[in-house]
Design a protein around this motif. Sequence first.
Motif, PDB file in Angstrom:
ATOM      1  N   ASN A   5       0.805  -1.217   0.000  1.00 51.72           N
ATOM      2  CA  ASN A   5       0.000   0.000   0.000  1.00 51.72           C
ATOM      3  C   ASN A   5       0.839   1.268   0.000  1.00 51.72           C
ATOM      4  OD1 ASN A   5      -3.102  -0.596   0.340  1.00 51.72           O
ATOM      5  ND2 ASN A   5      -2.030  -2.134   1.549  1.00 51.72           N
ATOM      6  N   LEU A   6       2.163   1.124  -0.101  1.00 52.98           N
ATOM      7  CA  LEU A   6       3.027   2.296  -0.191  1.00 52.98           C
ATOM      8  C   LEU A   6       2.891   2.936  -1.571  1.00 52.98           C
ATOM      9  CD1 LEU A   6       6.384   1.064   1.439  1.00 52.98           C
ATOM     10  CD2 LEU A   6       4.774   2.707   2.401  1.00 52.98           C
ATOM     11  N   SER A   7       2.990   4.262  -1.626  1.00 60.12           N
ATOM     12  CA  SER A   7       3.024   4.958  -2.920  1.00 60.12           C
ATOM     13  C   SER A   7       4.437   4.998  -3.491  1.00 60.12           C
ATOM     14  CB  SER A   7       2.488   6.385  -2.772  1.00 60.12           C
ATOM     15  OG  SER A   7       3.254   7.109  -1.827  1.00 60.12           O
ATOM     16  N   THR A   8       5.439   4.680  -2.638  1.00 61.54           N
ATOM     17  CA  THR A   8       6.833   4.602  -3.084  1.00 61.54           C
ATOM     18  C   THR A   8       7.102   3.214  -3.653  1.00 61.54           C
ATOM     19  OG1 THR A   8       7.525   6.171  -1.384  1.00 61.54           O
ATOM     20  CG2 THR A   8       9.245   4.803  -2.374  1.00 61.54           C
ATOM     21  N   ALA A   9       7.775   3.163  -4.786  1.00 62.08           N
ATOM     22  CA  ALA A   9       8.109   1.869  -5.400  1.00 62.08           C
ATOM     23  C   ALA A   9       9.233   1.198  -4.617  1.00 62.08           C
ATOM     24  CB  ALA A   9       8.536   2.075  -6.848  1.00 62.08           C
TER      25      ALA A   9
END
Length: 360
Positions: free
Chosen positions: A13-17
């Motif tokens: 659910n992180l927006s960072t890859a």
Amino acid sequence: MPRIELYKQILENLSTAVVLLDASMQVEYANPAAEMLLEASLRRLAQVPVSEWFLPDETGFADLQACLKNSHPYTRREAKLVTQSGNHLTVDYSINPLFISSGRQLLIEIEARDRLMRIEREEDLLSQHETARSLVRGMAHEIKNPLGGIRGAAQLLERELEDPALHDYTRVIIEEADRLRNLVDRLLGPRTLPKMEDVNIHAILERVCHLIQAETKGAVALVRDYDPSIPEFIGDSEQLIQAILNILRNSMQAMQAAETPRPEIQIKTRALRQITLGAEKHRLACCVEITDNGPGIPEDILSKIFYPMVSGRAEGTGLGLSIAQSIINQHRGLIECDTRPGETRFQLFIPLELNNESVR
């Protein structure tokens, strides 16, 4: 909830890859944000060499090898990545070595910079254009008042002159005053609020194409690539025709002046989702790309082409692009330009959820 399952949900659910590489530089894990950024599924990424992520002149793959060898973390700002679809991205990435029982691994965190850079560039563009318009409005006020006095005095003088031969001189004064007033009006751009109604962008483009073909007598090839999924939206069709016509004429005249062999203008439309224009995010927008194979725009005026009176041609008025930007701004959109020798591309972004109450 088991702790491992919780950690997995957090990662996904992180927006960072986030990407995990094994000791042989193969992708072992990629969260959904990484799959979206790199435009490929985890299964596809696991089959592709990591070296293909980077351009030949980038040091990214060397950074990975060095981190794996000496166990020192690396951070790189505004690096270039290549997605599996061939698109180029500007990103910040950090590489951290991990030591686990199965061996050494690398954890990569990637954050896209393109969107932030685009927002900064667009805010600067809109700010510059608004500053220029404020300056022109102030200048117009200072010019039109004395022009009215000069014109009125010339009319009074004409009535007092008994010799009709002298009327030629007063008519020159009146005509030149009118010409300057019209120039100032053109500098100000559209003087009326947009007449908002349902418009079809492709009908507008076809109207402009017919005008350009009539002007060039078919000497400039027009190549269409339309996205039929773009819906109708609320806009002023006459003003949009004027804005797009100004851009196509600008391209056409630049190619004619440079005597470009086989001049061609490509017109492409696409629907864009979740796009930010300036500081405002829009759910859906229409993008019109106008690309020519002309000489390109000189580097020294590229950042000023939307200012009034700035032109790359000696005979140009420098008003067409400024007026086009004003019209698209009235539709809460903006125009961007990218150029190099042999190719100039204008992109017009127009929000599709526009309504009458939201028009500035």
